[in-house]
Write an enzyme that holds these catalytic residues in place. Structure first.
Site, mmCIF file in Angstrom:
data_model
loop_
_atom_site.group_PDB
_atom_site.id
_atom_site.type_symbol
_atom_site.label_atom_id
_atom_site.label_comp_id
_atom_site.label_asym_id
_atom_site.label_seq_id
_atom_site.Cartn_x
_atom_site.Cartn_y
_atom_site.Cartn_z
ATOM 1 C CE LYS A 112 -4.092 -1.938 2.319
ATOM 2 N NZ LYS A 112 -5.011 -1.788 3.457
ATOM 3 C CE LYS A 195 -5.454 -8.246 -1.617
ATOM 4 N NZ LYS A 195 -5.371 -7.946 -0.202
ATOM 5 C CE LYS A 198 -10.882 -1.181 -0.107
ATOM 6 N NZ LYS A 198 -10.725 -2.248 0.881
HETATM 7 P P1 TYM Z 1 -10.525 -5.994 4.139
HETATM 8 O O1 TYM Z 1 -11.561 -4.976 4.453
HETATM 9 O O2 TYM Z 1 -9.524 -5.695 3.081
HETATM 10 O O3 TYM Z 1 -11.225 -7.358 3.735
HETATM 11 C C1 TYM Z 1 -12.239 -7.949 4.535
HETATM 12 C C2 TYM Z 1 -12.083 -9.461 4.538
HETATM 13 O O4 TYM Z 1 -12.154 -9.974 3.201
HETATM 14 C C3 TYM Z 1 -11.050 -10.834 2.956
HETATM 15 N N1 TYM Z 1 -10.677 -10.722 1.530
HETATM 16 C C4 TYM Z 1 -10.570 -11.760 0.688
HETATM 17 N N2 TYM Z 1 -10.751 -13.082 0.864
HETATM 18 C C5 TYM Z 1 -10.574 -13.889 -0.223
HETATM 19 N N3 TYM Z 1 -10.251 -13.423 -1.455
HETATM 20 C C6 TYM Z 1 -10.051 -12.110 -1.673
HETATM 21 N N4 TYM Z 1 -9.749 -11.655 -2.892
HETATM 22 C C7 TYM Z 1 -10.216 -11.204 -0.573
HETATM 23 N N5 TYM Z 1 -10.109 -9.858 -0.441
HETATM 24 C C8 TYM Z 1 -10.395 -9.583 0.847
HETATM 25 C C9 TYM Z 1 -9.953 -10.315 3.874
HETATM 26 O O5 TYM Z 1 -8.994 -11.311 4.130
HETATM 27 C C10 TYM Z 1 -10.737 -9.918 5.095
HETATM 28 O O6 TYM Z 1 -10.934 -11.022 5.949
HETATM 29 N N6 TYM Z 1 -7.260 -5.492 7.861
HETATM 30 C C11 TYM Z 1 -8.555 -6.035 7.523
HETATM 31 C C12 TYM Z 1 -9.713 -5.486 8.338
HETATM 32 C C13 TYM Z 1 -9.580 -5.650 9.819
HETATM 33 C C14 TYM Z 1 -9.680 -6.855 10.537
HETATM 34 C C15 TYM Z 1 -9.537 -6.496 11.910
HETATM 35 C C16 TYM Z 1 -9.889 -8.180 10.177
HETATM 36 C C17 TYM Z 1 -9.374 -4.661 10.722
HETATM 37 N N7 TYM Z 1 -9.352 -5.154 11.988
HETATM 38 C C18 TYM Z 1 -9.577 -7.463 12.913
HETATM 39 C C19 TYM Z 1 -9.913 -9.143 11.194
HETATM 40 C C20 TYM Z 1 -9.768 -8.780 12.543
HETATM 41 C C21 TYM Z 1 -8.838 -5.674 6.070
HETATM 42 O O7 TYM Z 1 -8.357 -4.702 5.562
HETATM 43 O O8 TYM Z 1 -9.772 -6.460 5.468
#
Ligand code: TYM
Length: 331
Positions: A112, A195, A198
């Site tokens: 990022k 992957k 967005k």
């Molecule tokens: P975020 O918002 O990017 O994504 C949310 C969840 O979706 C999963 N994910 C995917 N799984 C499979 N294939 C994909 N292409 C794909 N893209 C996204 C992510 O693994 C995630 O589980 N840092 C985290 C948010 C967060 C969080 C937390 C998660 C903040 N605090 C505490 C767990 C526990 C994030 O940016 O996810």
């Protein structure tokens, strides 16, 4: 009951199929057998620049989508991260236990910050994984349902918990990542070497709130591979394999069964049928999301009650952590 915590960023307004198949589907499934806390992580969202009005709108739309997908506020606490300031209180303490080099090794930060260009990355983007660790540890979570891309952040969370426990006495539960088989990493339809995300061009990303004709077009235009046979082969046919994975996850049929089903037929048939499977799944989700957004007062009540339950647990953890850290309690 085991405790579960997970979070999702509200930044795109709509979630995508990767979010659903990698993480959100597990959120819904885990509610029956656990005490679950689920949050929309607006504090994490501002690690990249956001328009304030849009962030507020996207936070509500995110909450509505989670409910539409099956998160049940009767069984789980659904809340907005910024409504529970204890996450930030714990985050500071954890930051003071995190090595600078340790944080520098986080691959999501490296990706990022590179995209932001020289000088564009903030300290908030750098400390992002420590706030995520606080999100998890403040609830003493046992399990964290996430996609594959969060594995490294979960490792850091466990390291920080172990370090605090070692220095100040047993305080935190060590959480485990719950990463699904098969759908842990859904690939972008246009760039099946990456992957689904967005932050790539929207043509490769199936958003849950896309109109059905948009969804069908994205699937029809998915990059497939040379050859003609519909068979799974992650190495040589990542595009086709990804389509089979999505089909299998939504239809409940095994990949082997689908290979049989498409034997002697081409990629076009696979795409046509997958578009139907996906739009059949998404159509009611979109309608329900809109209904929930139409009653904003009710949505806000759900989030307020979720935050209240979350704060009960989180404030108890922060009180213990402050005491062990040596902070003088206010008289
Ligand atoms: P975020 O918002 O990017 O994504 C949310 C969840 O979706 C999963 N994910 C995917 N799984 C499979 N294939 C994909 N292409 C794909 N893209 C996204 C992510 O693994 C995630 O589980 N840092 C985290 C948010 C967060 C969080 C937390 C998660 C903040 N605090 C505490 C767990 C526990 C994030 O940016 O996810």
């Amino acid at each position: 009951l085991p405790r579960v915590l997970s979070g999702i960023q509200p930044t795109a307004g709509s979630f995508h199929l990767g979010n659903y198949l990698g993480a959100l589907r597990q959120w819904v499934a885990l509610q029956d057998s656990t005490e679950a806390f689920y949050c929309v992580v607006d504090l994490h969202a501002i690690t990249l620049p956001q328009d304030p009005a849009e962030l507020r709108r996207n936070t509500l739309t995110s909450a509505a989508q989670l409910l539409a997908l099956g998160v049940d506020p009767g069984r789980s606490s659904l809340f907005v991260q910024s409504h529970v300031p204890e996450h930030l209180q714990l985050s500071w303490v954890l930051e003071c236990l995190t090595g600078f080099g340790e944080a520098s090794r986080m691959t999501q930060f490296k990706d990022k910050s590179q995209r932001e260009g020289t000088g564009g990355a903030t300290v908030g983007l750098f400390t992002y994984p420590v706030l995520q660790a606080a999100d998890i540890l403040v609830y003493q979570a046992d399990q964290v349902p996430v996609g594959e891309d969060q594995r490294q952040h979960l490792e850091l969370t466990r390291d920080l918990a172990t370090r605090f426990n070692g220095r100040f006495g047993q305080t935190f539960t060590l959480p485990e990542a719950k990463i699904p088989q098969g759908a842990a990493k859904i690939l972008d339809l246009q760039s099946p070497d990456k992957k689904m995300s967005k932050s790539l061009p929207p043509a490769g990303c199936v958003f849950l709130l896309d109109e059905p004709n948009v969804t069908a077009k994205k699937i029809r235009s998915a990059v497939t591979d040379t050859g003609r046979e519909v068979v799974a082969d992650a190495e040589n046919k990542p595009g086709v394999t990804n389509l089979l994975t999505i089909h299998s996850a939504l239809s409940g049929r095994s990949v082997a069964d689908l290979e049989q089903h498409f034997a002697g037929r081409g990629y076009g048939d696979l795409k046509k049928e997958l578009a139907e499977v996906v739009t059949d799944f998404l159509t009611p989700v979109r309608a329900r999301t809109q209904e929930l957004l139409d009653d904003r007062a009710e949505l806000e009540r759900v989030l307020a009650s979720g935050a209240e339950r979350a704060r009960e647990v989180a404030s108890a953890t922060v009180a213990t952590v402050y005491e062990r850290s040596g902070f003088l309690p206010p008289a």
